[in-house]
Structure formats: structure tokens, C-alpha cells
Design an enzyme around this catalytic site. Structure first.
Site, PDB file in Angstrom:
ATOM      1  N   GLU A 181      -8.843 -11.789  -7.425  1.00 40.33           N
ATOM      2  CA  GLU A 181      -8.095 -10.530  -7.274  1.00 40.33           C
ATOM      3  C   GLU A 181      -6.872 -10.483  -8.199  1.00 40.33           C
ATOM      4  O   GLU A 181      -6.562  -9.446  -8.775  1.00 40.33           O
ATOM      5  CB  GLU A 181      -7.679 -10.337  -5.806  1.00 40.33           C
ATOM      6  CG  GLU A 181      -8.873 -10.020  -4.901  1.00 40.33           C
ATOM      7  CD  GLU A 181      -8.515  -9.894  -3.424  1.00 40.33           C
ATOM      8  OE1 GLU A 181      -7.340 -10.106  -3.048  1.00 40.33           O
ATOM      9  OE2 GLU A 181      -9.422  -9.577  -2.633  1.00 40.33           O
ATOM     10  N   LYS A 188       0.832  -1.206   0.000  1.00 40.48           N
ATOM     11  CA  LYS A 188       0.000   0.000   0.000  1.00 40.48           C
ATOM     12  C   LYS A 188       0.872   1.264   0.000  1.00 40.48           C
ATOM     13  O   LYS A 188       2.097   1.178   0.190  1.00 40.48           O
ATOM     14  CB  LYS A 188      -0.913  -0.037   1.233  1.00 40.48           C
ATOM     15  CG  LYS A 188      -1.960  -1.161   1.210  1.00 40.48           C
ATOM     16  CD  LYS A 188      -2.802  -1.122   2.491  1.00 40.48           C
ATOM     17  CE  LYS A 188      -3.902  -2.157   2.488  1.00 40.48           C
ATOM     18  NZ  LYS A 188      -4.713  -2.083   3.738  1.00 40.48           N
ATOM     19  N   TYR A 203     -12.566  -3.219  -2.918  1.00 42.87           N
ATOM     20  CA  TYR A 203     -13.034  -3.136  -1.527  1.00 42.87           C
ATOM     21  C   TYR A 203     -14.561  -3.085  -1.446  1.00 42.87           C
ATOM     22  O   TYR A 203     -15.109  -2.470  -0.524  1.00 42.87           O
ATOM     23  CB  TYR A 203     -12.427  -1.900  -0.855  1.00 42.87           C
ATOM     24  CG  TYR A 203     -10.981  -2.064  -0.427  1.00 42.87           C
ATOM     25  CD1 TYR A 203     -10.568  -3.150   0.366  1.00 42.87           C
ATOM     26  CD2 TYR A 203     -10.017  -1.112  -0.774  1.00 42.87           C
ATOM     27  CE1 TYR A 203      -9.238  -3.293   0.774  1.00 42.87           C
ATOM     28  CE2 TYR A 203      -8.681  -1.242  -0.363  1.00 42.87           C
ATOM     29  CZ  TYR A 203      -8.310  -2.337   0.411  1.00 42.87           C
ATOM     30  OH  TYR A 203      -6.999  -2.469   0.827  1.00 42.87           O
ATOM     31  N   ASN A 263      -1.776  -0.096   7.477  1.00 41.02           N
ATOM     32  CA  ASN A 263      -1.273  -1.429   7.825  1.00 41.02           C
ATOM     33  C   ASN A 263      -0.452  -2.089   6.711  1.00 41.02           C
ATOM     34  O   ASN A 263      -0.283  -3.302   6.675  1.00 41.02           O
ATOM     35  CB  ASN A 263      -2.412  -2.324   8.311  1.00 41.02           C
ATOM     36  CG  ASN A 263      -3.487  -2.521   7.249  1.00 41.02           C
ATOM     37  OD1 ASN A 263      -3.295  -2.136   6.097  1.00 41.02           O
ATOM     38  ND2 ASN A 263      -4.590  -3.123   7.631  1.00 41.02           N
ATOM     39  N   HIS A 299      -2.063  -5.405   1.574  1.00 42.37           N
ATOM     40  CA  HIS A 299      -3.298  -6.173   1.357  1.00 42.37           C
ATOM     41  C   HIS A 299      -2.897  -7.588   0.982  1.00 42.37           C
ATOM     42  O   HIS A 299      -1.959  -7.786   0.213  1.00 42.37           O
ATOM     43  CB  HIS A 299      -4.132  -5.579   0.209  1.00 42.37           C
ATOM     44  CG  HIS A 299      -5.211  -6.521  -0.242  1.00 42.37           C
ATOM     45  ND1 HIS A 299      -6.414  -6.637   0.422  1.00 42.37           N
ATOM     46  CD2 HIS A 299      -5.238  -7.457  -1.232  1.00 42.37           C
ATOM     47  CE1 HIS A 299      -7.144  -7.586  -0.163  1.00 42.37           C
ATOM     48  NE2 HIS A 299      -6.453  -8.106  -1.172  1.00 42.37           N
TER      49      HIS A 299
HETATM   50  P1  IDP Z   1      -7.595  -6.873   5.755  1.00 46.03           P
HETATM   51  O1  IDP Z   1      -6.765  -5.911   4.952  1.00 46.03           O
HETATM   52  O2  IDP Z   1      -6.836  -7.403   6.945  1.00 46.03           O
HETATM   53  O3  IDP Z   1      -8.214  -7.965   4.929  1.00 46.03           O
HETATM   54  P2  IDP Z   1     -10.256  -5.704   5.943  1.00 46.03           P
HETATM   55  O4  IDP Z   1     -11.174  -5.881   7.110  1.00 46.03           O
HETATM   56  O5  IDP Z   1     -10.593  -6.436   4.690  1.00 46.03           O
HETATM   57  O6  IDP Z   1      -8.782  -6.039   6.431  1.00 46.03           O
HETATM   58  O7  IDP Z   1     -10.182  -4.132   5.644  1.00 46.03           O
HETATM   59  C1  IDP Z   1      -9.580  -3.662   4.467  1.00 46.03           C
HETATM   60  C2  IDP Z   1      -8.697  -2.491   4.796  1.00 46.03           C
HETATM   61  O8  IDP Z   1      -9.520  -1.414   5.274  1.00 46.03           O
HETATM   62  C3  IDP Z   1      -7.701  -2.720   5.928  1.00 46.03           C
HETATM   63  O9  IDP Z   1      -6.526  -3.374   5.508  1.00 46.03           O
HETATM   64  C4  IDP Z   1      -7.429  -1.303   6.382  1.00 46.03           C
HETATM   65  O10 IDP Z   1      -6.555  -0.640   5.461  1.00 46.03           O
HETATM   66  C5  IDP Z   1      -8.810  -0.676   6.248  1.00 46.03           C
HETATM   67  N1  IDP Z   1      -9.522  -0.761   7.528  1.00 46.03           N
HETATM   68  C6  IDP Z   1     -10.209  -1.813   8.016  1.00 46.03           C
HETATM   69  N2  IDP Z   1     -10.715  -1.546   9.233  1.00 46.03           N
HETATM   70  C7  IDP Z   1     -10.346  -0.278   9.507  1.00 46.03           C
HETATM   71  C8  IDP Z   1     -10.579   0.585  10.631  1.00 46.03           C
HETATM   72  O11 IDP Z   1     -11.217   0.224  11.603  1.00 46.03           O
HETATM   73  N3  IDP Z   1     -10.025   1.833  10.540  1.00 46.03           N
HETATM   74  C9  IDP Z   1      -9.326   2.256   9.463  1.00 46.03           C
HETATM   75  N4  IDP Z   1      -9.085   1.477   8.396  1.00 46.03           N
HETATM   76  C10 IDP Z   1      -9.596   0.227   8.412  1.00 46.03           C
HETATM   77 MG    MG Z   2      -9.758  -7.933   3.536  1.00 44.27          MG
END
Ligand code: IDP
Ligand code: MG
Length: 154
Positions: free
Chosen positions: A126, A9, A49, A112, A115
Site C-alpha cells: 500500500e 479519510k 479496496y 471511521n 485507514h
Molecule cells: P478496516 O478499515 O478496519 O480495515 P475493512 O473491513 O477493510 O475495515 O473495510 C474497509 C472500509 O470499508 C472500512 O474502514 C469502512 O470505511 C468501510 N466499511 C466496512 N464495513 C462497513 C459497513 O458495514 N458499513 C459501511 N462501511 C463499511
Molecule cells: Mg481493511
């Protein structure tokens, strides 16, 4: 063999952690089958997303994901989707275990770094969504003899 889509990212690109991410996946024994830098637009992000569009963090996520180019990667390996998710760590880096990419290298939930596809099916769809067939490479990896048992290599 399963496939998984990895996105380094914008925070990974900005913080110079793309090499570290690639290195961890290589050291695990995964096979890199596609790699490119790209700017993701709104439409691509809405597709990628889709399950999060209604959530409160979506607008911020969409803006952040367009804040700089990203690095898209397709990797292949035996049952690799779940093992890559383990390597990546849980979504909130503050809860991700030490040793995982997010656990070691990130702290904010919306920053984080990475992805990773979350199921065998999403790995296939994907990779298909972000890569054209000609951008994916089929080749023998010599170290497979030392990575897998015969039945895992099929
Ligand atoms: P993942 O990346 O671990 O699969 P997902 O729940 O699919 O997590 O969420 C996609 C992305 O959305 C996350 O990687 C993060 O960048 C963002 N995200 C998810 N939850 C939050 C949150 O509570 N606050 C801010 N960003 C979030
Ligand atoms: Mg996810």
C-alpha cells in the site's frame, strides 16, 4: 522495520482531526516517512479496496472516499502494523475500545476516520501504491535510542 499506510479519510479532514491522528502516531514513537494530500479517484479506490468491491457498502465507500481530499501517510516502526491497528481500533467505531482513535473519535461504521494497513505485506504494497520512491524519506530518528532496545532497532 515494518511500514504501514495510513489514510486520514474525508471525515478526518472535514472534522479537523488530521492533526490528532498524526499526533497519536507520533506519540506512539512511529517514524513519519511520507506525507501528502491527495484526491483519490475511482480507479485508485478499486485497487486499494479490491477485496470489498462486491460488498454492499462498496459504492457508498467509493463515493465517500472521493467526497474531499484525504491525507496519505507512510509510517515506519518495529512491528508497527499490528500495533497501529490496535491504536486505530476495530472497523465499527461503536465497538472500538475507548482509547483507540475510532473508539474515542468516531461513531458511524462508514465514517471511521482512518485507514491502516492490515498486514506486513499490505503495509509494503500500500505504501508502494500510494507513494513514489522520491516521496519517501530515509533518515535517522534521534529518539530511537529511547524508544527501542538494540535488537528492535535493527
Ligand atoms: P478496516 O478499515 O478496519 O480495515 P475493512 O473491513 O477493510 O475495515 O473495510 C474497509 C472500509 O470499508 C472500512 O474502514 C469502512 O470505511 C468501510 N466499511 C466496512 N464495513 C462497513 C459497513 O458495514 N458499513 C459501511 N462501511 C463499511
Ligand atoms: Mg481493511
Amino acid at each position: 522495520m515494518e511500514r504501514t499506510l495510513i489514510i486520514a479519510k474525508p471525515d478526518a479532514v472535514q472534522r479537523g482531526l488530521v492533526g490528532e491522528i498524526i499526533s497519536r502516531l507520533e506519540r506512539k514513537g512511529l517514524k513519519l516517512i511520507g506525507l501528502k494530500m491527495s484526491r483519490l479517484d475511482e480507479a485508485m479506490l478499486k485497487t486499494h479496496y479490491a477485496e470489498h468491491i462486491e460488498k454492499s457498502f462498496y459504492k457508498g465507500l467509493e463515493q465517500f472516499m472521493q467526497s474531499s481530499p484525504v491525507v496519505l501517510m507512510a509510517w515506519e516502526g518495529f512491528e508497527c502494523v499490528d500495533s497501529v491497528r490496535t491504536l486505530v481500533g476495530v472497523t465499527n467505531p461503536r465497538q472500538a475500545v475507548a482509547g483507540s482513535i475510532r473508539g474515542d473519535l468516531a461513531i458511524g461504521a462508514g465514517r471511521n476516520l482512518i485507514h491502516a494497513s492490515d498486514s506486513k505485506e499490505s503495509g509494503i504494497s500500500e505504501v508502494d501504491f500510494f507513494f513514489d520512491a522520491k516521496e519517501l524519506f530515509d533518515y535517522e530518528k534521534s529518539e530511537y535510542l529511547n524508544l527501542y532496545e538494540d535488537h528492535e532497532r535493527q
